[in-house]
Design a protein around this motif. Structure first.
Motif, mmCIF file in Angstrom:
data_model
loop_
_atom_site.group_PDB
_atom_site.id
_atom_site.type_symbol
_atom_site.label_atom_id
_atom_site.label_comp_id
_atom_site.label_asym_id
_atom_site.label_seq_id
_atom_site.Cartn_x
_atom_site.Cartn_y
_atom_site.Cartn_z
ATOM 1 N N ILE A 136 0.880 -1.157 0.068
ATOM 2 C CA ILE A 136 0.039 0.065 0.061
ATOM 3 C C ILE A 136 0.800 1.210 -0.001
ATOM 4 O O ILE A 136 0.500 2.264 -0.705
ATOM 5 N N PRO A 138 4.489 2.120 -0.943
ATOM 6 C CA PRO A 138 5.850 1.695 -1.514
ATOM 7 C C PRO A 138 6.841 2.409 -1.252
ATOM 8 O O PRO A 138 8.135 2.241 -0.816
ATOM 9 N N ILE A 257 2.761 9.761 0.996
ATOM 10 C CA ILE A 257 1.845 9.740 -0.151
ATOM 11 C C ILE A 257 1.615 11.354 -0.489
ATOM 12 O O ILE A 257 2.287 12.047 0.202
ATOM 13 N N GLY A 258 0.846 11.357 -1.572
ATOM 14 C CA GLY A 258 0.885 12.544 -2.281
ATOM 15 C C GLY A 258 1.735 12.920 -3.339
ATOM 16 O O GLY A 258 2.807 12.071 -3.730
ATOM 17 N N TRP A 259 1.326 13.754 -4.458
ATOM 18 C CA TRP A 259 2.273 13.810 -5.404
ATOM 19 C C TRP A 259 3.603 14.203 -5.194
ATOM 20 O O TRP A 259 4.531 13.745 -6.111
ATOM 21 N N ASN A 263 2.443 13.935 2.361
ATOM 22 C CA ASN A 263 1.571 13.914 3.367
ATOM 23 C C ASN A 263 2.060 12.216 3.719
ATOM 24 O O ASN A 263 2.562 11.494 3.189
ATOM 25 N N GLU B 16 -3.985 9.100 -9.110
ATOM 26 C CA GLU B 16 -2.939 9.429 -9.978
ATOM 27 C C GLU B 16 -1.574 9.522 -9.130
ATOM 28 O O GLU B 16 -0.369 8.845 -9.614
ATOM 29 N N CYS B 17 -1.476 9.838 -7.829
ATOM 30 C CA CYS B 17 -0.572 10.081 -6.876
ATOM 31 C C CYS B 17 0.074 8.494 -6.489
ATOM 32 O O CYS B 17 1.384 8.398 -6.551
ATOM 33 N N LYS B 20 2.150 6.901 -9.445
ATOM 34 C CA LYS B 20 3.637 7.593 -9.644
ATOM 35 C C LYS B 20 4.527 6.730 -8.826
ATOM 36 O O LYS B 20 5.627 6.591 -8.963
ATOM 37 N N GLN B 21 4.038 6.207 -7.470
ATOM 38 C CA GLN B 21 4.721 5.351 -6.484
ATOM 39 C C GLN B 21 5.032 3.881 -6.889
ATOM 40 O O GLN B 21 5.647 3.085 -6.331
ATOM 41 N N ASN B 22 4.236 3.485 -7.853
ATOM 42 C CA ASN B 22 4.228 2.064 -8.239
ATOM 43 C C ASN B 22 4.946 1.718 -9.849
ATOM 44 O O ASN B 22 4.371 2.155 -10.695
ATOM 45 N N LEU B 42 -2.232 16.056 -13.134
ATOM 46 C CA LEU B 42 -0.914 16.135 -12.746
ATOM 47 C C LEU B 42 0.256 15.587 -13.431
ATOM 48 O O LEU B 42 1.270 15.938 -13.659
ATOM 49 N N THR B 43 -0.376 14.230 -14.310
ATOM 50 C CA THR B 43 0.634 13.429 -15.016
ATOM 51 C C THR B 43 0.780 13.928 -16.396
ATOM 52 O O THR B 43 -0.123 14.131 -17.122
ATOM 53 N N SER B 275 -3.895 12.195 4.491
ATOM 54 C CA SER B 275 -4.953 12.382 3.487
ATOM 55 C C SER B 275 -5.623 11.009 3.446
ATOM 56 O O SER B 275 -4.979 10.159 3.070
ATOM 57 N N GLU B 278 -5.872 9.958 -0.419
ATOM 58 C CA GLU B 278 -4.506 9.428 -0.989
ATOM 59 C C GLU B 278 -4.260 8.118 -0.500
ATOM 60 O O GLU B 278 -3.713 6.990 -1.165
ATOM 61 N N SER B 282 -4.323 4.483 -2.553
ATOM 62 C CA SER B 282 -2.908 3.754 -2.442
ATOM 63 C C SER B 282 -3.359 2.216 -2.231
ATOM 64 O O SER B 282 -2.840 1.368 -2.816
#
Lengths: 326, 326
Positions: A136, A138, A257-259, A263, B16-17, B20-22, B42-43, B275, B278, B282
């Protein structure tokens, strides 16, 4: 589901207690390496047999719960009995899990059985929480703390010291470390900053207490990297105040988390257990239910808690768990 | 894995956020009911399309994440799009889950798709923890606390009051209740004893503050059964101090183990989230990975978090997770 226990120590007795709480589970046999006449169990009407007879009862057991030690028992026993039974164990030597998994998988698959290794709380529920939280979040850090609880290995180490009659060791998380992690500070923690060790020692009459204390505190691997406190107490005090086997601990994932990772998200899982073996046994019985079902569905080979869909642990139907627990 | 988002509010933006992490996940499209020209995401390089065009992109999307409201959007949208896509949603009206599940299951099965409903944290991670803990500790009590965090429903209820310009409501667990549960006291707790509610309200100029406060505190279902505090603040203060959407909470299972239930075992799971959307997003992305894999294995129909083996959430192999997380 018909269960049998192999090995009747603290863990085996814990399994017996857990079976009592699960109405769909029946204990059929307890197998022991000792003379069965010397083993007194709690459940009326359940036969205690010597392990040499175990294959005679092959067709009357859905899952065999193997309650042995991880150092020498389980690496041999679980692959061996996976040839004849669906099996489950609580193998907890983290570094040797891949090897143990491969051995058990081979034996189970070749004989159409289903096995699960390393059930319990660490490995087990703590592992599950590490996996879920890593998937959840990463981007984050993992923290595992153990205690407050009795470490069997450290208690044994104390008892091996010359002049020590008996002793018990508690592992204790450092409150400031827990607090920093919980606050999302992502601290880098040394071994010493994570846990302290507290020892209650009964010395032989006339023993050199200062020497014993020093030997404990400087013992490599076990104590030298920790702040350790040693209390000398009487045998009566040890029996009265330290008879239990409590344990527990905390698993954290501290993520961003967050762009722009602006956060924080903190996941915390903790256990507080009056009895370590009874809780481990409760996990084993729930996973035995899953193993029995999977085998009946034709799934064979070795599994871990990572491979088991949670619904398989429950005696309730899918409709019931969706309606009441989701 | 190629994902698309349907609905670009707080939750859609959260997805979307999370993408980005995966590293194994690619966002292909964002679909909106609005004019795509007015939706800025955002992307870089990801197209925003009107939902009316969605079927044109059917073959280019592994999983569609549906980010709609549970009251009216998801009960229609998830079954509809399960005809054309593998889908996942965060449907959170607990009482209507069985009906929603049946509708989505029918649509997904008939079309060879895989769906997952009610992912997030409650329902979602909290549900998982309730299930695991109930299976391990059949004899025990469940406690769920929410907060400290913003309740969207309660904030909306405040804003509907005459004379209120804006407002935000925090749900807060009562510390004494948490403490009693954590200590294994198994308290029986009324609604009032579990949570308090704190409101930050911006009133219209000249509004009757005493009347607004009374209307909030006596509002049936929302506030009348709680101890509620109302603070009147300026619009600037609301923007400065209450712009976030934090949330979290605690799930406990307080159980008894041992032959005569003489030992306590307490399982606690908690989340502290800067958040809420967010974090929910996730969870959705991790479960989208599982849905994609299950569909490729030929498993179809509607699933919940209860049906997914944890290993399916991870981008790592079975060998890797056994070696590093077990």
């Amino acid at each position: 589901m018909k269960l049998a226990i192999l090995g009747y120590g603290n863990l085996g007795k814990g399994v017996e207690c857990a079976v009592k709480q699960n109405k769909d589970v029946e204990l059929k046999y307890v197998f022991t390496r000792r003379d069965p006449a010397t083993v007194k169990i709690l459940t009326d009407g359940v036969a205690v047999k010597n392990v040499s007879e175990i294959l005679n009862y092959k067709d009357d057991i859905d899952v065999l719960i193997i309650c042995g030690g991880s150092a020498t028992d389980l690496p041999k026993m679980t692959p061996e009995y996976a040839q004849y039974f669906n099996v489950i164990d609580s193998f907890d030597t983290h570094a040797r899990i891949p090897e143990h998994f491969a051995n058990v998988d081979k034996a189970a698959k070749a004989n159409g059985h289903t096995a699960l290794i390393s059930a319990g709380w660490d490995p087990g529920m703590f592992s599950l929480n590490r996996l879920y939280a890593n998937c959840i979040l990463p981007d984050g850090n993992d923290y595992t703390f153990w205690g407050k609880g009795v470490s069997q290995g450290h208690s044994d180490a104390i008892r091996r010291i010359d002049g020590v009659k008996d002793g018990k060791q508690y592992t204790i998380p450092v409150p400031e470390a827990l607090k920093a992690v919980r606050a999302g500070e992502n601290p880098t923690l040394t071994t010493r900053q994570k846990h302290t060790r507290e020892c209650f020692v009964v010395a032989e009459e006339g023993a050199d207490l200062a020497r014993i204390e020093k030997e404990i505190k400087t013992m490599p691997n076990y104590f030298d990297e920790y702040d350790t406190t040693v209390h000398f107490i009487t045998e009566e005090e040890l029996k009265r105040d330290h008879a239990g086997i409590p344990h527990g601990g905390f698993v954290f994932r501290s993520g961003s988390i967050g762009w722009n990772k602006e956060n924080k998200a903190i996941i915390e899982y903790s256990l507080k257990l009056d009895s370590n073996p009874e809780f481990t046994a409760s996990v084993l019985v729930a996973y035995a239910r899953a193993i029995d079902r999977l085998n009946k569905e034709g799934v064979t080979g070795c599994k871990t808690v990572f491979d088991i869909a949670p619904a398989y642990l429950s005696p309730l139907s899918g409709d019931e768990i969706r309606a009441h627990l989701l």
